[in-house]
Structure formats: C-alpha cells, structure tokens
Design a protein around this motif. Structure first.
Motif, PDB file in Angstrom:
ATOM      1  N   LYS A   1      78.212  -8.502  32.912  1.00  0.00           N
ATOM      2  CA  LYS A   1      77.414  -7.578  32.095  1.00  0.00           C
ATOM      3  C   LYS A   1      77.414  -6.178  32.720  1.00  0.00           C
ATOM      4  CE  LYS A   1      73.101  -6.939  29.604  1.00  0.00           C
ATOM      5  NZ  LYS A   1      73.115  -5.482  29.798  1.00  0.00           N
ATOM      6  N   ASP A   2      77.266  -6.113  34.052  1.00  0.00           N
ATOM      7  CA  ASP A   2      77.359  -4.815  34.723  1.00  0.00           C
ATOM      8  C   ASP A   2      78.698  -4.140  34.408  1.00  0.00           C
ATOM      9  OD1 ASP A   2      74.891  -5.173  35.981  1.00  0.00           O
ATOM     10  OD2 ASP A   2      75.785  -6.017  37.799  1.00  0.00           O
ATOM     11  N   LEU A   3      79.776  -4.929  34.498  1.00  0.00           N
ATOM     12  CA  LEU A   3      81.116  -4.392  34.250  1.00  0.00           C
ATOM     13  C   LEU A   3      81.243  -3.888  32.817  1.00  0.00           C
ATOM     14  CD1 LEU A   3      84.045  -3.893  35.110  1.00  0.00           C
ATOM     15  CD2 LEU A   3      84.539  -6.294  34.546  1.00  0.00           C
TER      16      LEU A   3
ATOM     17  N   SER B   1      88.852 -15.158  32.939  1.00  0.00           N
ATOM     18  CA  SER B   1      87.893 -15.062  34.038  1.00  0.00           C
ATOM     19  C   SER B   1      86.457 -15.054  33.509  1.00  0.00           C
ATOM     20  CB  SER B   1      88.171 -13.782  34.841  1.00  0.00           C
ATOM     21  OG  SER B   1      87.183 -13.543  35.803  1.00  0.00           O
ATOM     22  N   PHE B   2      86.227 -14.296  32.451  1.00  0.00           N
ATOM     23  CA  PHE B   2      84.892 -14.208  31.852  1.00  0.00           C
ATOM     24  C   PHE B   2      84.476 -15.559  31.279  1.00  0.00           C
ATOM     25  CE2 PHE B   2      82.335 -12.737  28.036  1.00  0.00           C
ATOM     26  CZ  PHE B   2      81.162 -12.598  28.750  1.00  0.00           C
TER      27      PHE B   2
ATOM     28  N   TYR C   1      78.570  -5.973  25.954  1.00  0.00           N
ATOM     29  CA  TYR C   1      78.617  -7.295  26.595  1.00  0.00           C
ATOM     30  C   TYR C   1      78.352  -8.432  25.610  1.00  0.00           C
ATOM     31  CZ  TYR C   1      77.249 -11.263  29.466  1.00  0.00           C
ATOM     32  OH  TYR C   1      77.138 -12.517  30.010  1.00  0.00           O
ATOM     33  N   GLU C   2      77.293  -8.329  24.830  1.00  0.00           N
ATOM     34  CA  GLU C   2      76.920  -9.446  23.957  1.00  0.00           C
ATOM     35  C   GLU C   2      77.991  -9.737  22.913  1.00  0.00           C
ATOM     36  OE1 GLU C   2      74.620 -11.614  24.287  1.00  0.00           O
ATOM     37  OE2 GLU C   2      73.648 -10.639  26.001  1.00  0.00           O
ATOM     38  N   LYS C   3      78.672  -8.685  22.455  1.00  0.00           N
ATOM     39  CA  LYS C   3      79.752  -8.897  21.478  1.00  0.00           C
ATOM     40  C   LYS C   3      80.930  -9.613  22.127  1.00  0.00           C
ATOM     41  CE  LYS C   3      82.512  -6.538  17.972  1.00  0.00           C
ATOM     42  NZ  LYS C   3      82.830  -5.232  17.344  1.00  0.00           N
TER      43      LYS C   3
ATOM     44  N   LEU D   1      78.348   2.448  38.565  1.00  0.00           N
ATOM     45  CA  LEU D   1      77.465   1.409  39.098  1.00  0.00           C
ATOM     46  C   LEU D   1      76.929   1.746  40.486  1.00  0.00           C
ATOM     47  CD1 LEU D   1      79.503  -1.715  37.907  1.00  0.00           C
ATOM     48  CD2 LEU D   1      77.391  -0.805  36.909  1.00  0.00           C
ATOM     49  N   ALA D   2      77.177   2.973  40.930  1.00  0.00           N
ATOM     50  CA  ALA D   2      76.637   3.492  42.204  1.00  0.00           C
ATOM     51  C   ALA D   2      77.241   2.817  43.430  1.00  0.00           C
ATOM     52  CB  ALA D   2      75.113   3.372  42.231  1.00  0.00           C
ATOM     53  N   PHE D   3      78.533   2.469  43.331  1.00  0.00           N
ATOM     54  CA  PHE D   3      79.254   1.961  44.495  1.00  0.00           C
ATOM     55  C   PHE D   3      80.259   3.014  44.965  1.00  0.00           C
ATOM     56  CE2 PHE D   3      78.094  -2.020  42.260  1.00  0.00           C
ATOM     57  CZ  PHE D   3      77.341  -2.608  43.272  1.00  0.00           C
ATOM     58  N   LYS D   4      80.655   2.904  46.220  1.00  0.00           N
ATOM     59  CA  LYS D   4      81.579   3.888  46.791  1.00  0.00           C
ATOM     60  C   LYS D   4      82.969   3.769  46.186  1.00  0.00           C
ATOM     61  CE  LYS D   4      80.734   2.504  50.975  1.00  0.00           C
ATOM     62  NZ  LYS D   4      80.780   2.341  52.456  1.00  0.00           N
ATOM     63  N   ASN D   5      83.421   2.531  45.980  1.00  0.00           N
ATOM     64  CA  ASN D   5      84.778   2.307  45.481  1.00  0.00           C
ATOM     65  C   ASN D   5      84.882   0.882  44.948  1.00  0.00           C
ATOM     66  OD1 ASN D   5      85.072   0.635  47.825  1.00  0.00           O
ATOM     67  ND2 ASN D   5      85.692   2.450  49.011  1.00  0.00           N
TER      68      ASN D   5
END
Length: 229
Positions: free
Chosen positions: A127-129, A181-182, A145-147, A111-115
């Motif tokens: 959805k990103d996850l 959580s979801f 995600y949709e499933k 996802l283009a994050f450092k950590n």
C-alpha cells in the motif's frame, strides 16, 4: 473425486525494457532473443505437466511467453488458452516506460527514505508503494492500492475457483513480477516483497475451498530441466 487445483504462475520472459532497465507496467516490449530462448527451455521443462487450461495477461510480453510455452508442450494445441486483463502488471502512470532509476529514485523520497536500499530495509508495504506511485504520477493514470488489490485478487481467484468447480487440475498462468509478488502478499502478509522474481520463474499455488497455499516461489528448475532435455 476432484484433482487438486494447482496454479503454475510464470513471470513472462525477459523483454527489451527488462534488459535496458526500463519500467514496463502497462507499457510493453517484446521478448529479446535470449528471453525467447529461456522460455523455450521453460516450455520444454513443463511439457509433461498435464495442464487443463492456460491464461496470460493481455500484455504482449505475457501472450508471447504463453504461446512459446504452449508451443513446446506435448499437448499445447489441445490446451484452452485465454487472456485476462486483471492479471496485468501494475500501472505506473507517467513513470511507465521510464528508466527504473526514475521510479526507484522518486518513490523512496516520497516515503521519506534516503534511497531504494533504505526503503527495502525498512520493509514498506505494498500500500505504501502504491500510494507513492500515485503521488509521483503526473498523468493521474496510476492505479490506487484498493483497485490493484481487487483486480489482482479477483483475477487469480476466479481462475482458481472455476478450475476447482470443474474438477480441479493444473493451470498455467503467465503474469508479471510485481503482480505475482503482490498476490503472494495477499496470501501471506508476513512475506517480504518478492521484487526479484526472475523472468521465466514459476511460482506454484495450491487452491482448495477458497484458500490459496504457497507451494514454491521463483522456481527456476523447469528452465534447467528444459535446457538439459
């Protein structure tokens, strides 16, 4: 007149994988001795709640948790209990069973994050996850995600709807941290990710006319009540 329909959604007790920092998903390990002890306390704290029925996912750790809670309940032997595969944890595919550092090491990079901390500070979506887990899964087993959305929503909503049609009342449900959580995010999209739900915590939802309302999240007071009893 119907009673209110209330779901007491429990995150399963602490397992061997939870203790050593491994990702479970659809893989499974039993509760540790300490995990069982906490769930016995939880059951004691919930023993006076008049549950009409009880459910768990079909994962062993959830079924083990449900059995302990019902064992401690004043009328546990009289409470109908069933499993529902739709309220399982997310499937992490080839990352199932690996150390948490593998999952939370690769997903931020996709996802283009450092950590991990950088990713969580930026409040990614579920959805990103899910998309990142699918991208990281070399076995092509992780659910899109949709499933996940369809099965988790339908699982909990069907349980609540049937109970409301049958006069309402309290339902005990044992599920999993990310799944709970979801579900909360599907009810209230403004909520941050509740990744830190504690083992044995209770999240309480009220259901009326097709709508969920969040009452409490990550409530540990039933465990403490049981410890004191």
């Amino acid at each position: 007149m119907n009673e209110p329909t209330v779901l007491y959604i429990i995150r399963h007790g602490k397992t061997m994988f939870n203790t050593i920092g491994r990702t479970q998903g659809w893989s499974d390990t039993p509760l540790t001795k300490q995990g069982e002890e906490v769930i016995h306390y939880l059951g004691a704290g919930l023993k006076e709640i008049p549950f009409k029925e009880a459910y768990s996912s079909d994962s062993g750790r959830a079924m083990q948790t449900a059995r302990i809670v019902l064992q401690e309940h004043n009328k546990g032997s009289e409470i109908p209990y069933a499993t529902d595969s739709r309220i399982r944890e997310w499937c992490f595919g080839s990352l199932d069973g690996g150390y948490d550092g593998e999952l939370w090491g690769v997903v931020p990079r996709i996802l283009a994050f450092k950590n991990y901390d950088d990713m969580m500070t930026n409040r990614i979506s579920y959805k990103d996850l899910a998309d990142a887990i699918v991208a990281a899964d070399s076995a092509d087993w992780a659910e899109p995600y949709e499933k996940i959305k369809e099965r988790v929503w339908n699982g909990f909503e069907d349980i609540a709807h049937r109970r409301e049609k049958d006069g309402g009342g309290n339902v005990m449900i044992v599920s999993h941290g990310l799944t709970i959580s979801f579900l909360l995010s599907l009810i209230d999209s403004s909520l941050p990710m509740q990744i830190g739900l504690e083992n044995g915590s209770v999240t309480k939802l009220i259901y009326e006319n097709g709508q969920f309302t969040i009452d409490t999240v990550n409530d540990l007071h039933y465990i403490e009540d049981g410890r004191r009893s």
